[in-house]
Write a protein that holds these residues in place. Structure first.
Motif, PDB file in Angstrom:
ATOM      1  N   ALA A  47       0.836  -1.200   0.000  1.00  0.00           N
ATOM      2  CA  ALA A  47       0.000   0.000   0.000  1.00  0.00           C
ATOM      3  C   ALA A  47       0.873   1.254   0.000  1.00  0.00           C
ATOM      4  CB  ALA A  47      -0.942   0.001   1.200  1.00  0.00           C
ATOM      5  N   LYS A  48       1.958   1.236   0.763  1.00  0.00           N
ATOM      6  CA  LYS A  48       2.864   2.379   0.802  1.00  0.00           C
ATOM      7  C   LYS A  48       3.507   2.582  -0.568  1.00  0.00           C
ATOM      8  CE  LYS A  48       7.037   4.117   2.976  1.00  0.00           C
ATOM      9  NZ  LYS A  48       8.145   3.818   3.886  1.00  0.00           N
ATOM     10  N   ARG A  49       3.982   1.507  -1.170  1.00  0.00           N
ATOM     11  CA  ARG A  49       4.639   1.590  -2.472  1.00  0.00           C
ATOM     12  C   ARG A  49       3.687   2.116  -3.542  1.00  0.00           C
ATOM     13  NH1 ARG A  49       5.397  -3.453  -5.562  1.00  0.00           N
ATOM     14  NH2 ARG A  49       4.945  -2.462  -7.501  1.00  0.00           N
ATOM     15  N   GLU A  50       2.497   1.517  -3.619  1.00  0.00           N
ATOM     16  CA  GLU A  50       1.522   1.930  -4.627  1.00  0.00           C
ATOM     17  C   GLU A  50       1.000   3.341  -4.352  1.00  0.00           C
ATOM     18  OE1 GLU A  50       0.490   0.328  -7.478  1.00  0.00           O
ATOM     19  OE2 GLU A  50       2.096  -1.086  -7.050  1.00  0.00           O
ATOM     20  N   GLY A  51       0.820   3.680  -3.080  1.00  0.00           N
ATOM     21  CA  GLY A  51       0.341   5.011  -2.717  1.00  0.00           C
ATOM     22  C   GLY A  51       1.333   6.103  -3.092  1.00  0.00           C
ATOM     23  N   LEU A  52       2.613   5.862  -2.803  1.00  0.00           N
ATOM     24  CA  LEU A  52       3.637   6.840  -3.176  1.00  0.00           C
ATOM     25  C   LEU A  52       3.732   7.002  -4.690  1.00  0.00           C
ATOM     26  CD1 LEU A  52       6.466   6.000  -0.605  1.00  0.00           C
ATOM     27  CD2 LEU A  52       5.023   8.048  -0.686  1.00  0.00           C
ATOM     28  N   GLN A  53       3.595   5.899  -5.407  1.00  0.00           N
ATOM     29  CA  GLN A  53       3.620   5.967  -6.866  1.00  0.00           C
ATOM     30  C   GLN A  53       2.433   6.775  -7.388  1.00  0.00           C
ATOM     31  OE1 GLN A  53       3.744   2.130  -8.728  1.00  0.00           O
ATOM     32  NE2 GLN A  53       3.745   2.971 -10.782  1.00  0.00           N
ATOM     33  N   ALA A  54       1.266   6.595  -6.784  1.00  0.00           N
ATOM     34  CA  ALA A  54       0.078   7.352  -7.196  1.00  0.00           C
ATOM     35  C   ALA A  54       0.256   8.838  -6.891  1.00  0.00           C
ATOM     36  CB  ALA A  54      -1.169   6.804  -6.496  1.00  0.00           C
ATOM     37  N   ILE A  55       0.848   9.166  -5.743  1.00  0.00           N
ATOM     38  CA  ILE A  55       1.076  10.571  -5.388  1.00  0.00           C
ATOM     39  C   ILE A  55       2.042  11.222  -6.371  1.00  0.00           C
ATOM     40  CG2 ILE A  55       2.154  12.076  -3.660  1.00  0.00           C
ATOM     41  CD1 ILE A  55       0.915  10.214  -1.525  1.00  0.00           C
ATOM     42  N   ARG A  56       3.124  10.507  -6.710  1.00  0.00           N
ATOM     43  CA  ARG A  56       4.085  11.048  -7.677  1.00  0.00           C
ATOM     44  C   ARG A  56       3.430  11.295  -9.043  1.00  0.00           C
ATOM     45  NH1 ARG A  56       7.536   6.691  -5.854  1.00  0.00           N
ATOM     46  NH2 ARG A  56       8.600   7.448  -4.009  1.00  0.00           N
ATOM     47  N   LEU A  57       2.624  10.345  -9.478  1.00  0.00           N
ATOM     48  CA  LEU A  57       1.953  10.490 -10.766  1.00  0.00           C
ATOM     49  C   LEU A  57       0.963  11.651 -10.738  1.00  0.00           C
ATOM     50  CD1 LEU A  57       1.605   9.400 -13.627  1.00  0.00           C
ATOM     51  CD2 LEU A  57      -0.057   7.773 -12.720  1.00  0.00           C
ATOM     52  N   ALA A  58       0.236  11.801  -9.637  1.00  0.00           N
ATOM     53  CA  ALA A  58      -0.717  12.908  -9.509  1.00  0.00           C
ATOM     54  C   ALA A  58       0.014  14.246  -9.538  1.00  0.00           C
ATOM     55  CB  ALA A  58      -1.527  12.766  -8.222  1.00  0.00           C
ATOM     56  N   GLN A  59       1.144  14.342  -8.831  1.00  0.00           N
ATOM     57  CA  GLN A  59       1.924  15.584  -8.833  1.00  0.00           C
ATOM     58  C   GLN A  59       2.426  15.912 -10.231  1.00  0.00           C
ATOM     59  OE1 GLN A  59       4.887  14.666  -5.877  1.00  0.00           O
ATOM     60  NE2 GLN A  59       3.726  15.665  -4.232  1.00  0.00           N
ATOM     61  N   MET A  60       2.871  14.887 -10.946  1.00  0.00           N
ATOM     62  CA  MET A  60       3.361  15.091 -12.298  1.00  0.00           C
ATOM     63  C   MET A  60       2.232  15.584 -13.212  1.00  0.00           C
ATOM     64  SD  MET A  60       5.376  12.424 -14.785  1.00  0.00           S
ATOM     65  CE  MET A  60       3.929  11.415 -15.086  1.00  0.00           C
ATOM     66  N   GLN A  61       1.051  14.993 -13.084  1.00  0.00           N
ATOM     67  CA  GLN A  61      -0.072  15.414 -13.917  1.00  0.00           C
ATOM     68  C   GLN A  61      -0.518  16.834 -13.574  1.00  0.00           C
ATOM     69  OE1 GLN A  61      -3.080  12.384 -13.542  1.00  0.00           O
ATOM     70  NE2 GLN A  61      -2.128  11.083 -15.113  1.00  0.00           N
ATOM     71  N   ILE A  62      -0.513  17.179 -12.302  1.00  0.00           N
ATOM     72  CA  ILE A  62      -0.889  18.536 -11.891  1.00  0.00           C
ATOM     73  C   ILE A  62       0.126  19.542 -12.422  1.00  0.00           C
ATOM     74  CG2 ILE A  62      -1.082  20.066  -9.885  1.00  0.00           C
ATOM     75  CD1 ILE A  62      -2.409  17.687  -8.414  1.00  0.00           C
ATOM     76  N   ASN A  63       1.406  19.198 -12.346  1.00  0.00           N
ATOM     77  CA  ASN A  63       2.446  20.093 -12.869  1.00  0.00           C
ATOM     78  C   ASN A  63       2.310  20.309 -14.372  1.00  0.00           C
ATOM     79  OD1 ASN A  63       3.602  20.482 -10.365  1.00  0.00           O
ATOM     80  ND2 ASN A  63       5.106  18.847 -10.613  1.00  0.00           N
ATOM     81  N   GLN A  64       1.742  19.330 -15.071  1.00  0.00           N
ATOM     82  CA  GLN A  64       1.532  19.464 -16.512  1.00  0.00           C
ATOM     83  C   GLN A  64       0.183  20.099 -16.834  1.00  0.00           C
ATOM     84  OE1 GLN A  64       2.045  15.461 -17.969  1.00  0.00           O
ATOM     85  NE2 GLN A  64       4.275  15.557 -17.802  1.00  0.00           N
ATOM     86  N   GLY A  65      -0.551  20.500 -15.809  1.00  0.00           N
ATOM     87  CA  GLY A  65      -1.831  21.161 -16.016  1.00  0.00           C
ATOM     88  C   GLY A  65      -2.986  20.207 -16.263  1.00  0.00           C
ATOM     89  N   GLN A  66      -2.825  18.951 -15.938  1.00  0.00           N
ATOM     90  CA  GLN A  66      -3.880  17.961 -16.143  1.00  0.00           C
ATOM     91  C   GLN A  66      -4.571  17.666 -14.807  1.00  0.00           C
ATOM     92  OE1 GLN A  66      -1.790  14.569 -17.602  1.00  0.00           O
ATOM     93  NE2 GLN A  66      -1.275  15.498 -19.560  1.00  0.00           N
ATOM     94  N   MET A  67      -5.810  17.251 -14.903  1.00  0.00           N
ATOM     95  CA  MET A  67      -6.549  16.836 -13.714  1.00  0.00           C
ATOM     96  C   MET A  67      -6.297  15.339 -13.503  1.00  0.00           C
ATOM     97  SD  MET A  67      -8.447  17.855 -11.340  1.00  0.00           S
ATOM     98  CE  MET A  67      -9.600  17.344 -10.127  1.00  0.00           C
TER      99      MET A  67
END
Length: 133
Positions: A47-67
């Motif tokens: 859960a920690k591994r998958e959760g951190l990966q999801a957070i990183r991906l969300a941050q990357m998408q937000i930085n690119q202006g995506q929801m």
């Protein structure tokens, strides 16, 4: 809906206890206890591994202006999967693992989207979008 929830609330612990008894009769009591503890520890790590990966991906998408819509659903599934793995029992462990594995999580995400869409269509779930002027 509340009737079914109450029934599930009463039946679920009974099914977990029956699962404990059946597994302990097959492999023994100590291996059963070790298996439950191992699944909780493994589930927390996953859960920690998958959760951190999801957070990183969300941050990357937000930085690119995506929801990050899909990533948010991933995060929700990961949260519930991790919680399910922390609850002792074989049924919750199976459900938790299914929610944490990316391939099987896609099925749950599709069901969540279908369920949310039905709630919105029926007016049971309202989305309010407030944008600044």
């Amino acid at each position: 809906m509340p009737k079914y929830f109450l029934l599930l609330l009463l039946l679920f612990p009974l099914l977990e206890v029956i699962g404990f008894i059946l597994v302990s009769q097959i492999i023994g009591i100590w291996p059963t206890i070790i298996l439950i503890v191992f699944s909780s520890v493994f589930g927390a790590w996953l859960a920690k591994r998958e959760g951190l990966q999801a957070i990183r991906l969300a941050q990357m998408q937000i930085n690119q202006g995506q929801m990050p819509n899909q990533v948010m659903l991933d995060g929700l599934c990961i949260l519930f999967g991790g919680l399910a793995l922390l609850i002792p029992g074989f049924i919750t462990d199976i459900l938790g693992l299914l929610l944490l594995i990316p391939k099987t999580r896609a099925v749950f995400k599709a069901l969540l989207i279908k369920w949310f869409s039905k709630l919105v269509r029926n007016g049971q779930f309202v989305v309010i979008n407030r944008r600044p002027f």
